[in-house]
Design an enzyme around this catalytic site. Sequence first.
Site, PDB file in Angstrom:
ATOM      1  N   SER A 119       0.664  -1.192  -0.364  1.00  0.00           N
ATOM      2  CA  SER A 119       0.002  -0.075   0.038  1.00  0.00           C
ATOM      3  C   SER A 119       0.895   1.322  -0.015  1.00  0.00           C
ATOM      4  CB  SER A 119      -1.313  -0.239   1.302  1.00  0.00           C
ATOM      5  OG  SER A 119      -0.628  -0.431   2.103  1.00  0.00           O
ATOM      6  N   HIS A 140      -2.397  -2.853  -6.107  1.00  0.00           N
ATOM      7  CA  HIS A 140      -3.059  -2.929  -4.724  1.00  0.00           C
ATOM      8  C   HIS A 140      -4.316  -2.838  -4.567  1.00  0.00           C
ATOM      9  CE1 HIS A 140      -3.831   0.133  -1.550  1.00  0.00           C
ATOM     10  NE2 HIS A 140      -3.333  -0.671  -1.478  1.00  0.00           N
ATOM     11  N   GLU A 152      -5.135   0.143  -7.205  1.00  0.00           N
ATOM     12  CA  GLU A 152      -4.571   0.991  -8.358  1.00  0.00           C
ATOM     13  C   GLU A 152      -3.537   0.122  -9.109  1.00  0.00           C
ATOM     14  OE1 GLU A 152      -3.215   4.830  -5.445  1.00  0.00           O
ATOM     15  OE2 GLU A 152      -3.560   3.054  -4.427  1.00  0.00           O
ATOM     16  N   ASN A 190      -3.575   5.954  -1.049  1.00  0.00           N
ATOM     17  CA  ASN A 190      -3.231   6.483   0.591  1.00  0.00           C
ATOM     18  C   ASN A 190      -2.174   7.508   0.627  1.00  0.00           C
ATOM     19  OD1 ASN A 190      -4.782   3.667   2.047  1.00  0.00           O
ATOM     20  ND2 ASN A 190      -2.677   2.764   1.286  1.00  0.00           N
TER      21      ASN A 190
HETATM   22  N1  CAA Z   1     -16.824  -9.675   1.006  1.00  0.00           N
HETATM   23  C1  CAA Z   1     -18.132  -9.526   0.202  1.00  0.00           C
HETATM   24  N2  CAA Z   1     -18.953  -8.648   0.922  1.00  0.00           N
HETATM   25  C2  CAA Z   1     -19.184  -8.192   1.999  1.00  0.00           C
HETATM   26  C3  CAA Z   1     -17.757  -7.725   2.041  1.00  0.00           C
HETATM   27  C4  CAA Z   1     -17.111  -9.134   2.111  1.00  0.00           C
HETATM   28  N3  CAA Z   1     -15.808  -8.680   3.146  1.00  0.00           N
HETATM   29  N4  CAA Z   1     -17.760  -6.780   3.746  1.00  0.00           N
HETATM   30  C5  CAA Z   1     -19.742  -6.390   2.855  1.00  0.00           C
HETATM   31  N5  CAA Z   1     -19.978  -6.639   2.124  1.00  0.00           N
HETATM   32  C6  CAA Z   1     -21.294  -6.129   1.242  1.00  0.00           C
HETATM   33  C7  CAA Z   1     -22.505  -6.869   2.233  1.00  0.00           C
HETATM   34  O1  CAA Z   1     -22.748  -8.471   2.335  1.00  0.00           O
HETATM   35  C8  CAA Z   1     -23.360  -6.035   1.733  1.00  0.00           C
HETATM   36  O2  CAA Z   1     -23.955  -6.663   0.564  1.00  0.00           O
HETATM   37  P1  CAA Z   1     -25.440  -6.063   0.110  1.00  0.00           P
HETATM   38  O3  CAA Z   1     -25.670  -4.294  -0.229  1.00  0.00           O
HETATM   39  O4  CAA Z   1     -25.463  -6.844  -0.718  1.00  0.00           O
HETATM   40  O5  CAA Z   1     -26.339  -6.667   1.313  1.00  0.00           O
HETATM   41  C9  CAA Z   1     -22.582  -4.492   1.269  1.00  0.00           C
HETATM   42  O6  CAA Z   1     -21.131  -5.315   1.216  1.00  0.00           O
HETATM   43  C10 CAA Z   1     -22.637  -4.101   2.686  1.00  0.00           C
HETATM   44  O7  CAA Z   1     -21.740  -4.495   4.035  1.00  0.00           O
HETATM   45  P2  CAA Z   1     -22.760  -4.125   4.902  1.00  0.00           P
HETATM   46  O8  CAA Z   1     -24.113  -4.236   5.328  1.00  0.00           O
HETATM   47  O9  CAA Z   1     -22.507  -4.668   6.099  1.00  0.00           O
HETATM   48  O10 CAA Z   1     -22.164  -2.576   5.720  1.00  0.00           O
HETATM   49  P3  CAA Z   1     -21.803  -1.441   5.735  1.00  0.00           P
HETATM   50  O11 CAA Z   1     -23.275  -1.258   4.445  1.00  0.00           O
HETATM   51  O12 CAA Z   1     -21.655  -0.735   6.784  1.00  0.00           O
HETATM   52  O13 CAA Z   1     -20.290  -1.603   4.303  1.00  0.00           O
HETATM   53  C11 CAA Z   1     -18.488  -1.414   3.659  1.00  0.00           C
HETATM   54  C12 CAA Z   1     -19.264  -1.718   5.255  1.00  0.00           C
HETATM   55  C13 CAA Z   1     -18.287  -2.303   2.436  1.00  0.00           C
HETATM   56  C14 CAA Z   1     -17.276  -1.798   4.995  1.00  0.00           C
HETATM   57  C15 CAA Z   1     -18.204   0.072   3.995  1.00  0.00           C
HETATM   58  O14 CAA Z   1     -18.716   0.855   5.420  1.00  0.00           O
HETATM   59  C16 CAA Z   1     -17.182   1.411   3.537  1.00  0.00           C
HETATM   60  O15 CAA Z   1     -17.373   1.041   2.527  1.00  0.00           O
HETATM   61  N6  CAA Z   1     -16.328   1.448   4.397  1.00  0.00           N
HETATM   62  C17 CAA Z   1     -15.268   2.301   4.002  1.00  0.00           C
HETATM   63  C18 CAA Z   1     -14.015   1.042   3.452  1.00  0.00           C
HETATM   64  C19 CAA Z   1     -12.318   2.059   2.630  1.00  0.00           C
HETATM   65  O16 CAA Z   1     -12.167   2.706   2.916  1.00  0.00           O
HETATM   66  N7  CAA Z   1     -11.452   0.819   2.585  1.00  0.00           N
HETATM   67  C20 CAA Z   1     -10.653   1.474   2.059  1.00  0.00           C
HETATM   68  C21 CAA Z   1      -9.756   0.691   3.086  1.00  0.00           C
HETATM   69  S1  CAA Z   1      -8.255   1.738   2.336  1.00  0.00           S
HETATM   70  C22 CAA Z   1      -6.975   0.531   1.462  1.00  0.00           C
HETATM   71  O17 CAA Z   1      -8.463  -0.760   2.015  1.00  0.00           O
HETATM   72  C23 CAA Z   1      -6.000   0.756   1.095  1.00  0.00           C
HETATM   73  C24 CAA Z   1      -5.156   0.402   1.867  1.00  0.00           C
HETATM   74  O18 CAA Z   1      -4.089  -0.039   1.591  1.00  0.00           O
HETATM   75  C25 CAA Z   1      -4.842   0.711   3.500  1.00  0.00           C
END
Ligand code: CAA
Length: 283
Positions: A119, A140, A152, A190
């Site tokens: 990352s 990424h 990415e 990031n």
């Molecule tokens: N696998 C499959 N499906 C998943 C899942 C997974 N691991 N996690 C969530 N889902 C699905 C759920 O089943 C749900 O599906 P439906 O809408 O079809 O029912 C949907 O995603 C939404 O999930 P939830 O209802 O459980 O919860 P939510 O609405 O709160 O969403 C989230 C959860 C998708 C994580 C949301 O909170 C989100 O987008 N958060 C931000 C995540 C983010 O910013 N990620 C980037 C991080 S930075 C990075 O990764 C880079 C790095 O290098 C650090």
Amino acid sequence: MSISSVGVVGAGQMGNGIAHVMALAGYDVMLNDISQDSLDKAMGVITRNLDRQVSSEKISAEEKVAAIGRIKTTLDLPELGQTDLVIEAATENETVKNKIFEALLPHLKPETILTSNTSSISITRLASRTDRPEKFMGFHFMNPVPVMKLVELIRGIATDEATYKECLSVVENLGKTAASAEDFPAFIVNRILMPMINEAVYTLYEGVGSVKSIDESMKLGAAHPMGPLELADFIGLDTCLAIMNVLHDGLADTKYRPCPLLTKYVEAGWLGRKTKRGFYDYR
Ligand code: CAA
């Protein structure tokens, strides 16, 4: 060359997500880790996440079964040598990544594309330690991998166009969108996201707001799906700190100074969800 098999090194939250989406897109996947327990846990997570997709009718039960059937797990890293594309998704630590590449290289087919899900670490530097800098690049994914639409793609200074195009076509086959980034510390996502998370930790550290008020402010006031502190716990505070250190060292600017509170939490072993304690208590 057309890619049909993918080796994934590391079965943690990124590695198992990568194996999941690759298998669902029809690639034969070889998933490697250093402990059988990690591999077993990863298959459990993949199965549960595929089940969520079946429940919400994103995929059929048959597609789930077929995807699981395409994933083979192995403790033997050299077994990945016969795959067409290797994605390293081990810990965000350059020494660990270099050791993995060193152990894998003698077993790799000459045409295999070697990539890292890092990352933040320099792709050019990682590539320079391998026998194929022109066939090396950053691949990424974002967490949670099955949900987030972006990948990415980061070219090192020596990455050739054919390698970039092969990786781009894999991203398209996954139904995701690629963002092409130049090889500078922490790339695009990031570079922008981590200083925001770090600033949220400073906001807490300086007593401007509580954990709850900081997260609610950004969820309700800026329409972020998660508050920055909740997101930091989700990503892992050790990963957040490692990325801030890469930005701070690589860009030599005090604006990237990691918040002392972030460092203290990592020193305490409070790494977020994975250790059941971070800015929130998950016990
Ligand atoms: N696998 C499959 N499906 C998943 C899942 C997974 N691991 N996690 C969530 N889902 C699905 C759920 O089943 C749900 O599906 P439906 O809408 O079809 O029912 C949907 O995603 C939404 O999930 P939830 O209802 O459980 O919860 P939510 O609405 O709160 O969403 C989230 C959860 C998708 C994580 C949301 O909170 C989100 O987008 N958060 C931000 C995540 C983010 O910013 N990620 C980037 C991080 S930075 C990075 O990764 C880079 C790095 O290098 C650090």
